[in-house]
Design a protein around this motif. Structure first.
Motif, mmCIF file in Angstrom:
data_model
loop_
_atom_site.group_PDB
_atom_site.id
_atom_site.type_symbol
_atom_site.label_atom_id
_atom_site.label_comp_id
_atom_site.label_asym_id
_atom_site.label_seq_id
_atom_site.Cartn_x
_atom_site.Cartn_y
_atom_site.Cartn_z
ATOM 1 N N LEU A 166 17.377 77.228 -18.195
ATOM 2 C CA LEU A 166 18.381 77.949 -17.416
ATOM 3 C C LEU A 166 18.325 79.448 -17.672
ATOM 4 C CD1 LEU A 166 21.490 75.591 -17.541
ATOM 5 C CD2 LEU A 166 20.045 76.126 -15.572
ATOM 6 N N SER A 172 22.432 70.731 -13.152
ATOM 7 C CA SER A 172 21.162 71.173 -13.745
ATOM 8 C C SER A 172 20.451 70.023 -14.433
ATOM 9 C CB SER A 172 21.416 72.301 -14.740
ATOM 10 O OG SER A 172 21.993 73.412 -14.100
ATOM 11 N N SER A 223 16.442 71.934 -18.299
ATOM 12 C CA SER A 223 17.020 71.993 -19.642
ATOM 13 C C SER A 223 17.848 73.265 -19.805
ATOM 14 C CB SER A 223 15.915 71.964 -20.700
ATOM 15 O OG SER A 223 15.183 73.172 -20.668
ATOM 16 N N ILE A 224 18.689 73.276 -20.811
ATOM 17 C CA ILE A 224 19.500 74.452 -21.109
ATOM 18 C C ILE A 224 18.597 75.650 -21.375
ATOM 19 C CG2 ILE A 224 21.170 75.450 -22.713
ATOM 20 C CD1 ILE A 224 22.365 73.331 -20.909
ATOM 21 N N ARG A 225 17.509 75.435 -22.060
ATOM 22 C CA ARG A 225 16.565 76.518 -22.357
ATOM 23 C C ARG A 225 15.973 77.082 -21.060
ATOM 24 N NH1 ARG A 225 12.645 74.775 -26.598
ATOM 25 N NH2 ARG A 225 14.335 75.435 -27.939
ATOM 26 N N LEU A 228 26.348 72.570 -15.132
ATOM 27 C CA LEU A 228 25.445 72.018 -16.149
ATOM 28 C C LEU A 228 25.043 70.587 -15.806
ATOM 29 C CD1 LEU A 228 27.119 73.440 -19.363
ATOM 30 C CD2 LEU A 228 24.996 74.207 -18.274
#
Length: 54
Positions: free
Chosen positions: A20, A10, A16-18, A7
């Motif tokens: 991923l 990234s 962003s987490i979205r 993370l």
């Protein structure tokens, strides 16, 4: 590689987490590898002629 480290990498790439959800782990790792290669200076860079010979 641990989940927190993945993370972190990234986020350092600006993912962003979205985002991923749209990428594979391998793609993110490839992007990280390419980022680390950006500062490498090569003694010789292939030309079009080299590619044509290949």
């Amino acid at each position: 590689m641990t989940t927190p480290l993945f993370l972190l990498r990234s986020v350092e790439l600006g993912i962003s987490i979205r985002d991923l959800d749209l990428l594979t782990i391998g793609l993110v790792l490839d992007m990280w590898t390419e980022k680390s290669n950006d500062g490498v200076k090569y003694r010789r860079v292939a030309t079009q002629e080299d590619f044509d010979k290949f």
